[in-house]
Enzyme design. Structure first.
Site, mmCIF file in Angstrom:
data_model
loop_
_atom_site.group_PDB
_atom_site.id
_atom_site.type_symbol
_atom_site.label_atom_id
_atom_site.label_comp_id
_atom_site.label_asym_id
_atom_site.label_seq_id
_atom_site.Cartn_x
_atom_site.Cartn_y
_atom_site.Cartn_z
ATOM 1 N N GLU A 1 -0.021 -1.003 5.626
ATOM 2 C CA GLU A 1 1.094 -0.597 6.491
ATOM 3 C C GLU A 1 0.981 0.874 6.851
ATOM 4 O OE1 GLU A 1 5.182 0.825 7.599
ATOM 5 O OE2 GLU A 1 3.907 1.533 5.977
ATOM 6 N N ASP B 1 0.825 -1.215 0.000
ATOM 7 C CA ASP B 1 0.000 0.000 0.000
ATOM 8 C C ASP B 1 0.857 1.262 0.000
ATOM 9 O OD1 ASP B 1 0.758 -0.718 2.662
ATOM 10 O OD2 ASP B 1 -0.772 0.636 3.478
#
Lengths: 369, 369
Positions: free
Chosen positions: A140, A72
């Site tokens: 994350e 991400d």
């Protein structure tokens, strides 16, 4: 679904990964593309969990290393003319010079290196002396409770076993060991509300916070040496809020403090330190995450540092190496690009830096001839 | 429309006024009722402007006094079991003891006294030695730009001419002269944002505000004697806000300061004083309203103080006497009930206090026999 060619130049692969928008909470397209490409390769046992993928060699070596990276990114920049966007763009010819785009450093360059290593193993060009586990995970960049790596630890702990882990977060191609811990505290002062025209009937909670800020302003943060690396701490007011209206003596003021502490301390040590500094004030700990010692004395870590060369540095920001540390797996950060560009509108990475990272890891994983 | 009986006992009239909900911005029902009742009386010239009403005797006396009060209240209490509601309630029999309800002190008791005086004039029981102007106005409890009194000053300045004005705000039946001015300032510190894990790359704007709060905490407010009354000043931080997120070094912090200054100072004097105190910091004045000197040396004021007796006191809160003061009309506060109960959930007034206020004003307005 975008088909990813894992066998192209690793900087072009980085650009292809940038071109798949994967802001946190919307990682499915990139996870699908990564999973499909990995399934084309020989020699991997593949597990998918949500938008995380684990790909493991199972050659039966006595030692296993983990290479991990998150899929991400933070949201796309909204600034007019920014180049940190999707799709990516090059300063010059594709594959040369500087590559711009969201995730260029944090951390699609690192993910491209992971995938290129897996592709080399799949092609039989690289036959590592140790078993390798590649971890690609979601969420994350958001609150820790959503972390895909945390979910893998809960759902598939065996998949995260290993002697040593490398997180391909950007470190400018040097080894960054461990990380500082982080903790948050609320310091609250109380007063007595009154109409501000008759202030003497109240007690001002904002005035009462003056010594809190004076102590923070005068505080000299320490630098602490742990396993040979120097960790620079910091202790700061990050938010302050007090008062209810323009004509009322405030009866409450809250200062939020963020203490980034060296990995020689536990969160409880950090709390004791803040409570001593804020002696006489109401202090509540609202959040804490342990740091991670660099662990560079472990043989697997030492061999890695020797192989990639350069002087290891401490990591200041909290990263997922702390999760591996909690699992008892020594971990370091090692990846392409400048961490200071992470989350910036002009996020960018040098094609050569991505290739250099791939070369260093290829050399380390290769059996000594 | 509720019909108001202006000839009943003034405490029962207070209860009837409380029973007409008149939170600011919804004064039309009470203004309609007041206007209709006044139009029943002989001897008044009546002007309606929005939800304000002016009723004037025009007997051709050489001197004119103004009795003013606002029709609106702050919002109804939401606390369970509160008695500061609509409709009103009595501790004992109606007309005896304590009357509860929103507006009991601020200021339907005062408005009832105005209306009872007008009724006595209408009935011919009271023939004042001076011409009298009764002013009932809307929007006192909200921002100054909405003030019905301010609107009357703009639309009908001649209706507000007079030698002396009495505002029937609650003063526990003593004369309160003049009022403090009020002013607001924003003190802003600037820093440099950075990730809190690398705090040394930023500059903390919240820490920078420490001396601002220390100076405020150490500040000794003055008491200033003006025309024989002692005005107690106050200078306070009322709001503070800084920081953007829990992991960012704050680049901005704003302290809002409220300075209530004695009527010997203009708003510009007050600003100079705050700028001196905050020397070295960015200060912006965001609001200011002049105070009002007590003006008790004016003959009309002196005769009023002599008639009602007691020791005049200073008014600390800002009231509309300041508007009269700006028009060159000396003004004082004089009304039933305890100002400290204003806006409170347990707002209440003593029936005897309302009657005593009416008696004092009746005596003052009556020609000396």
């Amino acid at each position: 679904m975008t088909a990813l060619d894992l066998h192209q130049d690793v900087s072009l692969l980085t650009a292809a990964l940038i071109d798949i928008n994967s802001v946190s909470d919307a990682e499915t397209p990139i996870a699908d593309a990564v999973e499909a490409a990995l399934r084309e390769l020989d020699g991997f046992e593949i597990t998918r969990d949500g938008d995380s993928i684990v790909a493991r060699t199972t050659a039966g070596h006595g030692e296993r290393v983990i290479l991990a990276g998150h899929l991400d990114t933070v949201p796309l920049p909204t600034t007019e003319g920014s180049r940190g966007t999707v799709p990516s763009s090059w300063d010059g010819a594709p594959g040369e010079g500087v590559l711009h785009g969201r995730g260029a450093v944090d951390m699609k360059g690192g993910v491209a290196v992971q995938l290129a290593l897996a592709a080399a193993i799949g092609r039989g060009e690289l036959t590592p002396a140790r078993d390798v586990t590649f971890v690609f995970y979601d969420h994350e960049e958001v609150e820790a409770t959503k972390s895909g790596l945390g979910r893998l630890v809960r759902n598939h702990p065996a998949l995260l076993e290993g002697e040593f882990a490398i997180l391909l977060e950007p470190t400018n191609g040097v080894v960054e060991g461990g990380c500082n811990g982080t903790s948050r505290f609320e310091v609250t002062t109380h007063g007595v509300a009154a109409h501000s025209a008759r202030a003497w009937m109240g007690e001002n909670a904002i005035h009462a916070v003056a010594p809190v800020l004076a102590r923070l302003a005068a505080y000299q943060p320490k630098t602490v040496s742990v396993d040979g690396l120097d960790y620079r701490e910091s202790l700061n007011a990050v938010l302050i809020n007090g008062g209810t209206a323009g004509n009322v003596i405030p009866d409450r003021c809250v200062v939020e403090i963020n203490y980034r502490f060296a990995p020689d301390k536990t969160p409880d040590d950090a709390e004791r330190h803040v409570r001593e500094l804020m002696d006489g004030f109401e202090v509540v700990r609202t959040d804490a995450a342990s740091g991670a010692r660099p662990g560079l004395t472990h043989p697997a870590a030492a061999s890695f540092v020797a192989a990639v060369g350069g002087e290891p540095k401490p990591k200041y920001g909290w990263t997922d190496v702390a999760r591996f540390s909690e699992l008892g797996v020594p971990a370091v950060n090692f990846g392409p690009g400048d961490a200071l560009l992470a989350h910036k509108d002009d996020e960018r990475v040098d094609a050569d830096a991505v290739r250099a990272c791939l070369a260093a890891l290829t050399a380390w994983l290769s059996p000594i001839a």
